[in-house]
Design a protein around this motif. Structure first.
Motif, PDB file in Angstrom:
ATOM      1  N   ARG A 118       0.786  -1.342  -0.014  1.00 41.11           N
ATOM      2  CA  ARG A 118       0.205  -0.049   0.015  1.00 41.11           C
ATOM      3  C   ARG A 118       0.941   1.084  -0.138  1.00 41.11           C
ATOM      4  NH1 ARG A 118      -1.567  -3.369   3.513  1.00 41.11           N
ATOM      5  NH2 ARG A 118      -0.670  -2.285   5.442  1.00 41.11           N
ATOM      6  N   ASP A 186      -2.669   5.057  -7.951  1.00 43.48           N
ATOM      7  CA  ASP A 186      -3.998   4.636  -8.154  1.00 43.48           C
ATOM      8  C   ASP A 186      -4.345   3.064  -8.142  1.00 43.48           C
ATOM      9  OD1 ASP A 186      -4.576   7.273  -8.213  1.00 43.48           O
ATOM     10  OD2 ASP A 186      -4.846   7.549 -10.330  1.00 43.48           O
ATOM     11  N   GLU A 189      -4.145   1.443  -4.717  1.00 46.87           N
ATOM     12  CA  GLU A 189      -5.458   2.013  -4.029  1.00 46.87           C
ATOM     13  C   GLU A 189      -6.508   0.945  -4.450  1.00 46.87           C
ATOM     14  OE1 GLU A 189      -8.231   5.977  -2.815  1.00 46.87           O
ATOM     15  OE2 GLU A 189      -6.440   6.091  -4.098  1.00 46.87           O
ATOM     16  N   PRO A 192      -5.157  -3.101  -3.080  1.00 48.84           N
ATOM     17  CA  PRO A 192      -4.121  -3.334  -1.927  1.00 48.84           C
ATOM     18  C   PRO A 192      -3.936  -4.606  -1.673  1.00 48.84           C
ATOM     19  CG  PRO A 192      -6.470  -2.986  -1.353  1.00 48.84           C
ATOM     20  CD  PRO A 192      -6.609  -3.037  -2.867  1.00 48.84           C
TER      21      PRO A 192
END
Length: 217
Positions: A118, A186, A189, A192
């Motif tokens: 992450r 992006d 996100e 993850p």
């Protein structure tokens, strides 16, 4: 009268002799049954006869009584040693036969490869969250060696102008393609904890200034 007296004397003598003879016979019979006569009789019957004198020979003193078996010390059979146990089926030794599979099972931690999970903007700077690890040993039915992570999650700051290249699954290519930092963030996100492996480099300020994804089938 003299004749009659003599006959009575002869009769008395004959009776006395008979009585004496009977007493002698009684004493002889008693002496034959006395305890003193037993050892002699036992000794006479206990002496073994010589071999070859017929089937009625007396057994020697060392003979074993009927119904019992004598075991000679030399006749004891030693217990054979147990055979060596072969490797159990399914064990590594039995399955692999001790052959080297060509893989180093003690690979050191990779100094410049990480599994990225992450990112976080906390603390006023952009940071990647990842774990270090090393390459394990693949199996014949696998596509390749796995990247085995170790330790706890850690983080390093990411330069917002970092040079990033990626492959599948971020882009539909097996060769590294350059993308921007925001495009990369992006994707992280949206996916993850993917654990994609990247080779990284630190700049002079200690932030990651380049990321190159390691292609895995």
């Amino acid at each position: 009268m003299k004749v009659t007296h003599r006959r009575r004397q002869i009769a008395l003598r004959t009776l006395a002799l008979s009585t004496w003879a009977a007493g002698v016979l009684a004493l002889t019979a008693c002496s034959s049954h006395s305890p003193d006569a037993a050892p002699a009789a036992t000794a006479a019957t206990a002496s073994p006869t010589k071999a070859g004198k017929g089937s009625g020979a007396t057994a020697p003193a060392t003979a074993v009584p009927a119904g019992k078996v004598s075991t000679s010390p030399d006749s004891k059979v030693a217990t054979p040693p147990s055979s060596a146990t072969s490797p159990a089926e399914g064990s590594p030794a039995a399955a692999g036969g001790g052959e080297d599979d060509g893989c180093d099972h003690k690979m050191p931690i990779s100094p410049d490869e990480i599994a990225v999970y992450r990112y976080t903007p906390e603390g006023g700077s952009l940071s990647l969250i990842f774990r270090h690890g090393n390459w394990g040993c693949g199996t014949p039915d696998s596509d390749g060696a796995p990247f085995e992570t170790v330790g706890k999650e850690t983080y390093l700051p990411l330069d917002q102008a970092a040079y990033i290249t990626v492959t599948n699954p971020i882009v539909a290519s097996t060769e590294n393609q350059h993308i921007g930092v925001q495009e990369f963030l992006d994707w992280l996100e949206a996916h993850p904890d993917s654990g994609l492996v990247f080779q990284y480099h630190l700049g002079a300020d200690g932030a990651i200034d380049s990321l190159e994804e390691v292609f895995t089938p």
